[in-house]
Design a protein around this motif. Sequence first.
Motif, PDB file in Angstrom:
ATOM      1  N   PRO A 225      43.463  43.980  51.713  1.00 12.94           N
ATOM      2  CA  PRO A 225      44.370  42.842  51.908  1.00 12.94           C
ATOM      3  C   PRO A 225      45.646  42.949  51.068  1.00 12.94           C
ATOM      4  N   TYR A 226      45.543  43.534  49.888  1.00 12.77           N
ATOM      5  CA  TYR A 226      46.725  43.692  49.034  1.00 12.77           C
ATOM      6  C   TYR A 226      47.616  44.833  49.518  1.00 12.77           C
ATOM      7  N   ILE A 227      47.013  45.823  50.159  1.00 13.42           N
ATOM      8  CA  ILE A 227      47.809  46.879  50.793  1.00 13.42           C
ATOM      9  C   ILE A 227      48.573  46.293  51.976  1.00 13.42           C
ATOM     10  N   ASP A 228      47.867  45.518  52.782  1.00 12.51           N
ATOM     11  CA  ASP A 228      48.489  44.897  53.959  1.00 12.51           C
ATOM     12  C   ASP A 228      49.625  43.956  53.550  1.00 12.51           C
ATOM     13  N   LYS A 229      49.433  43.273  52.442  1.00  5.90           N
ATOM     14  CA  LYS A 229      50.425  42.309  51.957  1.00  5.90           C
ATOM     15  C   LYS A 229      51.620  42.999  51.298  1.00  5.90           C
ATOM     16  N   GLY A 230      51.445  44.248  50.866  1.00  4.89           N
ATOM     17  CA  GLY A 230      52.507  44.976  50.195  1.00  4.89           C
ATOM     18  C   GLY A 230      52.448  44.891  48.690  1.00  4.89           C
ATOM     19  N   THR A 231      51.415  44.226  48.155  1.00  2.69           N
ATOM     20  CA  THR A 231      51.246  44.153  46.701  1.00  2.69           C
ATOM     21  C   THR A 231      50.842  45.502  46.132  1.00  2.69           C
ATOM     22  N   LEU A 232      50.024  46.227  46.861  1.00  2.00           N
ATOM     23  CA  LEU A 232      49.613  47.572  46.475  1.00  2.00           C
ATOM     24  C   LEU A 232      50.251  48.584  47.415  1.00  2.00           C
ATOM     25  N   VAL A 233      50.857  49.611  46.844  1.00  2.70           N
ATOM     26  CA  VAL A 233      51.538  50.636  47.635  1.00  2.70           C
ATOM     27  C   VAL A 233      51.054  52.016  47.208  1.00  2.70           C
ATOM     28  N   CYS A 234      50.559  52.794  48.164  1.00  2.00           N
ATOM     29  CA  CYS A 234      50.140  54.175  47.902  1.00  2.00           C
ATOM     30  C   CYS A 234      51.264  55.088  48.374  1.00  2.00           C
TER      31      CYS A 234
ATOM     32  N   LYS B  99      42.190  42.041  36.657  1.00  2.00           N
ATOM     33  CA  LYS B  99      42.964  42.485  35.487  1.00  2.00           C
ATOM     34  C   LYS B  99      44.465  42.360  35.732  1.00  2.00           C
ATOM     35  N   LEU B 100      44.908  42.690  36.931  1.00  3.64           N
ATOM     36  CA  LEU B 100      46.332  42.635  37.259  1.00  3.64           C
ATOM     37  C   LEU B 100      46.716  41.346  37.986  1.00  3.64           C
ATOM     38  N   ASP B 101      45.739  40.450  38.162  1.00  2.00           N
ATOM     39  CA  ASP B 101      45.977  39.175  38.844  1.00  2.00           C
ATOM     40  C   ASP B 101      46.711  39.410  40.172  1.00  2.00           C
ATOM     41  N   LEU B 102      46.127  40.275  40.981  1.00  2.00           N
ATOM     42  CA  LEU B 102      46.782  40.657  42.231  1.00  2.00           C
ATOM     43  C   LEU B 102      46.981  39.467  43.165  1.00  2.00           C
ATOM     44  N   ALA B 103      46.090  38.504  43.094  1.00  2.00           N
ATOM     45  CA  ALA B 103      46.195  37.350  43.995  1.00  2.00           C
ATOM     46  C   ALA B 103      47.481  36.568  43.770  1.00  2.00           C
ATOM     47  N   ASN B 104      47.993  36.618  42.533  1.00  2.00           N
ATOM     48  CA  ASN B 104      49.218  35.866  42.208  1.00  2.00           C
ATOM     49  C   ASN B 104      50.391  36.768  41.859  1.00  2.00           C
ATOM     50  N   ALA B 105      50.249  38.065  42.142  1.00  2.00           N
ATOM     51  CA  ALA B 105      51.284  39.020  41.738  1.00  2.00           C
ATOM     52  C   ALA B 105      52.576  38.799  42.520  1.00  2.00           C
ATOM     53  N   THR B 106      53.683  38.907  41.810  1.00  2.00           N
ATOM     54  CA  THR B 106      55.002  38.820  42.439  1.00  2.00           C
ATOM     55  C   THR B 106      55.702  40.171  42.432  1.00  2.00           C
ATOM     56  N   GLU B 107      55.029  41.168  41.869  1.00  2.00           N
ATOM     57  CA  GLU B 107      55.579  42.519  41.826  1.00  2.00           C
ATOM     58  C   GLU B 107      54.679  43.479  42.593  1.00  2.00           C
ATOM     59  N   THR B 108      55.180  44.672  42.838  1.00  2.00           N
ATOM     60  CA  THR B 108      54.434  45.701  43.558  1.00  2.00           C
ATOM     61  C   THR B 108      53.805  46.671  42.575  1.00  2.00           C
TER      62      THR B 108
ATOM     63  N   THR C  51      33.056  47.704  45.209  1.00  2.00           N
ATOM     64  CA  THR C  51      33.525  46.320  45.141  1.00  2.00           C
ATOM     65  C   THR C  51      33.830  45.921  43.703  1.00  2.00           C
ATOM     66  N   ALA C  52      32.956  46.336  42.778  1.00  2.00           N
ATOM     67  CA  ALA C  52      33.146  45.997  41.367  1.00  2.00           C
ATOM     68  C   ALA C  52      34.404  46.639  40.802  1.00  2.00           C
ATOM     69  N   ILE C  53      34.673  47.882  41.174  1.00  2.00           N
ATOM     70  CA  ILE C  53      35.886  48.563  40.709  1.00  2.00           C
ATOM     71  C   ILE C  53      37.128  47.837  41.236  1.00  2.00           C
ATOM     72  N   GLY C  54      37.123  47.534  42.534  1.00  2.00           N
ATOM     73  CA  GLY C  54      38.262  46.839  43.117  1.00  2.00           C
ATOM     74  C   GLY C  54      38.466  45.452  42.529  1.00  2.00           C
ATOM     75  N   SER C  55      37.366  44.739  42.336  1.00  2.00           N
ATOM     76  CA  SER C  55      37.453  43.371  41.806  1.00  2.00           C
ATOM     77  C   SER C  55      37.931  43.368  40.364  1.00  2.00           C
ATOM     78  N   TYR C  56      37.530  44.385  39.596  1.00  2.00           N
ATOM     79  CA  TYR C  56      37.979  44.481  38.206  1.00  2.00           C
ATOM     80  C   TYR C  56      39.501  44.593  38.154  1.00  2.00           C
ATOM     81  N   VAL C  57      40.056  45.503  38.957  1.00  2.00           N
ATOM     82  CA  VAL C  57      41.511  45.701  38.958  1.00  2.00           C
ATOM     83  C   VAL C  57      42.212  44.468  39.522  1.00  2.00           C
ATOM     84  N   GLU C  58      41.627  43.890  40.544  1.00  2.00           N
ATOM     85  CA  GLU C  58      42.189  42.664  41.136  1.00  2.00           C
ATOM     86  C   GLU C  58      42.351  41.579  40.079  1.00  2.00           C
TER      87      GLU C  58
END
Length: 370
Positions: free
Chosen positions: A197-206, A160-169, A151-158
């Motif tokens: 949730p960010y994968i589902d939203k399309g913000t994160l793509v593997c 750092k990259l402001d994933l909640a407000n990201a407009t890019e992938t 959780t801490a690793i994911g939250s750190y990246v979340e």
Amino acid sequence: MKKIFSLLLVAVLAMALFVGCTPKSDSGDGGDDSSGGSGEGKTVGVAMPTQSSERWIKDGDNMKSQLEELGYKVDLQYAEDDPQQQVSQLENMLASGVDCLVVAAIDSQALINPLKQAKDAGVPVVAYDRLLMDTDAVSYYATFDNKGIGTAIGSYVEEKLDLANATETYTFELFMGSPDDNNAYMLYDGLMEVIQPYIDKGTLVCKSGQTSFEKSNTLRWDQQTAMRRCEDILSSYYADEKLDIAFSAYDGLSYGVKAACEGAGYKVGAEDWPVITGQDAELMAVKNIIAGSQTMSIAKDTRILAEKCVKMVEAVLKGTEPEINDTEQYDNGKLVVPSYLCEPQPVDKDNYKEILVDTEYYTEAEINEE
């Protein structure tokens, strides 16, 4: 004068008799117990996975020093990531008459038989950092909050990259831990709770599609395995697009990812250098964080973990109860193991001095040493 001499002689003899009848210290060795030790000459077998990782060396050293300070004899052994060697070590410890076992398993399935031998012999077992699975021989478990680490690793990246407000992938790949280590599954679960949730939203793509634990795990947490897999992923999926995030579950894997990225032409310090996470805050990882080739790690103060484990050893040998803060999460298939979870702390370039240097986990000299 003769009367005085006779009286003195009687006094001396009486004092000698008193001293001769005074009981010895019951510290176990018949010697001075001024250290406050309570080990009473008992022996604790400590089985650690490997010396190839800096953190396990620290774990072993901390366990040994704290147990010896209490008067215990300590049989500390490393199995160099060989499950059968660890089986043999445990069997030899039991044959030598240890009073308690502390086990950080390489592959807990391989240890079921020697752990049964321990239970049959009345030797208590404390699991150290890695849960012992499918056995009822374990009394307690000392570890860090493994799901919390993910959780801490994911939250750190979340953040750092402001994933909640990201407009890019952002592209990402997973480099998870070993499938024979229950901690690796829990870390994965904690990480995925944050990033799914960010994968589902399309913000994160593997781009490789390897998002399951089965596809992204790394047997024995091996650096070279992680490096080769990262090389394959970069050449197969990232020829025309950069990798933005490498979610690595351990510093050793992070070193492999770093080497693969450099081999693929990424430049440390460049704008397109990926975010690389880690775990354990090894000295090399801290140096890499300062240099910019690794973004963060998770600090796990093994001094605290060893202290909690030592208290568990004391408890099982004395029939008392140690401090426990979790009685629900760690079901090993046979029982829910009473556990103490130490708190993990994310470390990056901004806070490493506060978390690691100010607490004397490392010195500035060690960190700055070439």
